[in-house]
Design a protein around this motif. Sequence first.
Motif, PDB file in Angstrom:
ATOM      1  N   ARG A   1       0.842  -1.210   0.000  1.00  0.00           N
ATOM      2  CA  ARG A   1       0.000   0.000   0.000  1.00  0.00           C
ATOM      3  C   ARG A   1       0.874   1.257   0.000  1.00  0.00           C
ATOM      4  NH1 ARG A   1      -2.723  -0.352   5.024  1.00  0.00           N
ATOM      5  NH2 ARG A   1      -2.700   1.880   4.804  1.00  0.00           N
ATOM      6  N   ALA A   2       1.913   1.255   0.823  1.00  0.00           N
ATOM      7  CA  ALA A   2       2.804   2.418   0.901  1.00  0.00           C
ATOM      8  C   ALA A   2       3.544   2.621  -0.422  1.00  0.00           C
ATOM      9  CB  ALA A   2       3.788   2.250   2.053  1.00  0.00           C
ATOM     10  N   THR A   3       3.963   1.525  -1.041  1.00  0.00           N
ATOM     11  CA  THR A   3       4.655   1.607  -2.331  1.00  0.00           C
ATOM     12  C   THR A   3       3.726   2.164  -3.398  1.00  0.00           C
ATOM     13  OG1 THR A   3       6.097  -0.250  -1.775  1.00  0.00           O
ATOM     14  CG2 THR A   3       5.832   0.252  -4.108  1.00  0.00           C
ATOM     15  N   GLU A   4       2.488   1.686  -3.423  1.00  0.00           N
ATOM     16  CA  GLU A   4       1.521   2.199  -4.388  1.00  0.00           C
ATOM     17  C   GLU A   4       1.299   3.697  -4.167  1.00  0.00           C
ATOM     18  OE1 GLU A   4      -2.974   1.268  -6.032  1.00  0.00           O
ATOM     19  OE2 GLU A   4      -2.375   0.463  -4.099  1.00  0.00           O
ATOM     20  N   ASN A   5       1.182   4.099  -2.916  1.00  0.00           N
ATOM     21  CA  ASN A   5       1.023   5.513  -2.580  1.00  0.00           C
ATOM     22  C   ASN A   5       2.212   6.320  -3.078  1.00  0.00           C
ATOM     23  OD1 ASN A   5       1.681   7.827  -0.534  1.00  0.00           O
ATOM     24  ND2 ASN A   5      -0.528   7.485  -0.360  1.00  0.00           N
ATOM     25  N   SER A   6       3.411   5.804  -2.842  1.00  0.00           N
ATOM     26  CA  SER A   6       4.632   6.480  -3.258  1.00  0.00           C
ATOM     27  C   SER A   6       4.699   6.627  -4.781  1.00  0.00           C
ATOM     28  CB  SER A   6       5.846   5.688  -2.754  1.00  0.00           C
ATOM     29  OG  SER A   6       7.047   6.297  -3.124  1.00  0.00           O
ATOM     30  N   LEU A   7       4.369   5.558  -5.495  1.00  0.00           N
ATOM     31  CA  LEU A   7       4.407   5.600  -6.955  1.00  0.00           C
ATOM     32  C   LEU A   7       3.363   6.566  -7.511  1.00  0.00           C
ATOM     33  CD1 LEU A   7       4.959   1.819  -7.752  1.00  0.00           C
ATOM     34  CD2 LEU A   7       6.638   3.671  -7.885  1.00  0.00           C
ATOM     35  N   LEU A   8       2.175   6.582  -6.915  1.00  0.00           N
ATOM     36  CA  LEU A   8       1.137   7.510  -7.370  1.00  0.00           C
ATOM     37  C   LEU A   8       1.536   8.960  -7.118  1.00  0.00           C
ATOM     38  CD1 LEU A   8      -2.110   5.625  -6.281  1.00  0.00           C
ATOM     39  CD2 LEU A   8      -1.310   6.058  -8.618  1.00  0.00           C
ATOM     40  N   ARG A   9       2.122   9.226  -5.954  1.00  0.00           N
ATOM     41  CA  ARG A   9       2.581  10.595  -5.661  1.00  0.00           C
ATOM     42  C   ARG A   9       3.670  11.022  -6.638  1.00  0.00           C
ATOM     43  NH1 ARG A   9       2.356  12.802   0.048  1.00  0.00           N
ATOM     44  NH2 ARG A   9       0.539  11.822   0.966  1.00  0.00           N
ATOM     45  N   ARG A  10       4.583  10.100  -6.948  1.00  0.00           N
ATOM     46  CA  ARG A  10       5.655  10.415  -7.898  1.00  0.00           C
ATOM     47  C   ARG A  10       5.062  10.705  -9.277  1.00  0.00           C
ATOM     48  NH1 ARG A  10       8.687   5.929  -7.522  1.00  0.00           N
ATOM     49  NH2 ARG A  10       9.607   6.755  -5.629  1.00  0.00           N
ATOM     50  N   TYR A  11       4.071   9.914  -9.687  1.00  0.00           N
ATOM     51  CA  TYR A  11       3.428  10.109 -10.983  1.00  0.00           C
ATOM     52  C   TYR A  11       2.723  11.463 -11.036  1.00  0.00           C
ATOM     53  CZ  TYR A  11       0.503   9.153 -15.066  1.00  0.00           C
ATOM     54  OH  TYR A  11      -0.111   9.219 -16.276  1.00  0.00           O
ATOM     55  N   VAL A  12       2.026  11.825  -9.964  1.00  0.00           N
ATOM     56  CA  VAL A  12       1.349  13.121  -9.902  1.00  0.00           C
ATOM     57  C   VAL A  12       2.365  14.255 -10.008  1.00  0.00           C
ATOM     58  CG1 VAL A  12       0.053  14.686  -8.382  1.00  0.00           C
ATOM     59  CG2 VAL A  12      -0.710  12.325  -8.691  1.00  0.00           C
ATOM     60  N   ARG A  13       3.500  14.124  -9.283  1.00  0.00           N
ATOM     61  CA  ARG A  13       4.542  15.164  -9.370  1.00  0.00           C
ATOM     62  C   ARG A  13       5.063  15.296 -10.791  1.00  0.00           C
ATOM     63  NH1 ARG A  13       6.899  13.081  -4.539  1.00  0.00           N
ATOM     64  NH2 ARG A  13       8.545  12.191  -5.803  1.00  0.00           N
ATOM     65  N   GLU A  14       5.273  14.157 -11.461  1.00  0.00           N
ATOM     66  CA  GLU A  14       5.765  14.199 -12.839  1.00  0.00           C
ATOM     67  C   GLU A  14       4.749  14.883 -13.751  1.00  0.00           C
ATOM     68  OE1 GLU A  14       6.606  10.138 -13.816  1.00  0.00           O
ATOM     69  OE2 GLU A  14       8.424  10.087 -12.590  1.00  0.00           O
ATOM     70  N   LEU A  15       3.465  14.593 -13.553  1.00  0.00           N
ATOM     71  CA  LEU A  15       2.428  15.244 -14.359  1.00  0.00           C
ATOM     72  C   LEU A  15       2.375  16.738 -14.077  1.00  0.00           C
ATOM     73  CD1 LEU A  15      -0.508  12.659 -14.168  1.00  0.00           C
ATOM     74  CD2 LEU A  15       0.945  13.183 -16.142  1.00  0.00           C
ATOM     75  N   GLU A  16       2.499  17.121 -12.796  1.00  0.00           N
ATOM     76  CA  GLU A  16       2.493  18.542 -12.448  1.00  0.00           C
ATOM     77  C   GLU A  16       3.681  19.260 -13.067  1.00  0.00           C
ATOM     78  OE1 GLU A  16       2.366  18.293  -8.191  1.00  0.00           O
ATOM     79  OE2 GLU A  16       0.174  18.391  -8.144  1.00  0.00           O
ATOM     80  N   GLU A  17       4.847  18.610 -13.054  1.00  0.00           N
ATOM     81  CA  GLU A  17       6.030  19.207 -13.666  1.00  0.00           C
ATOM     82  C   GLU A  17       5.848  19.348 -15.172  1.00  0.00           C
ATOM     83  OE1 GLU A  17       9.356  16.808 -12.501  1.00  0.00           O
ATOM     84  OE2 GLU A  17       9.142  17.356 -10.390  1.00  0.00           O
TER      85      GLU A  17
END
Length: 190
Positions: free
Chosen positions: A151-167
């Motif tokens: 669950r924590a890994t999925e959360n981490s990957l989703l947050r990273r993906y959101v940051r990449e999209l925001e960038e």
Amino acid sequence: MKNSISKPRILVVEDQEAMRNLLADYLEQNEFEVVTCGDASDALEKLGIVTEAGDSEKPFSFPADGKPGPTNPQKLGPSQLFDVVLTDVKMPGMNGLNLCKTIHEHDSHLPVIVMTAYGSMETSIEALRSGAFDFVTKPVELELLKVSLARATENSLLRRYVRELEEAAGDDSFHELIGQSEGMQQLKDQ
């Protein structure tokens, strides 16, 4: 940046060598890449977090406006190195709760799972207030730990993906607009 297909990378911080090895072996058998540390200072070094002398002893607080600031700087480095940190609470030197606070202050996107043999309600509340993603008690039920890490890994990957999209959204994307009218040219020139 890590490839999204690679194994989730977990930093295990545990002062008892037998427990550290047990966790590392189990997690590696379950498709996690594991890096281990025996104390918080080694973990901070592996995370690339430099703290000032006494920094770990200052009280934890959230900024009044919830925005990044001197008490809660946002640095993206640690969450690009690891997907999750798993730490024991009771360790010599900086304890796991202060480690969790320090990590959260430097990168609130990196999930930290706190584990302890002293699983009181007060400790679990303090862990969550320190920024912990989850709290597990020892003796650790390995299957439950695996679910929590997933669950924590999925959360981490989703947050990273959101940051990449925001960038990516912050980039100058007007060159991709189609049209030759005066209004379109003005948008492209901005």
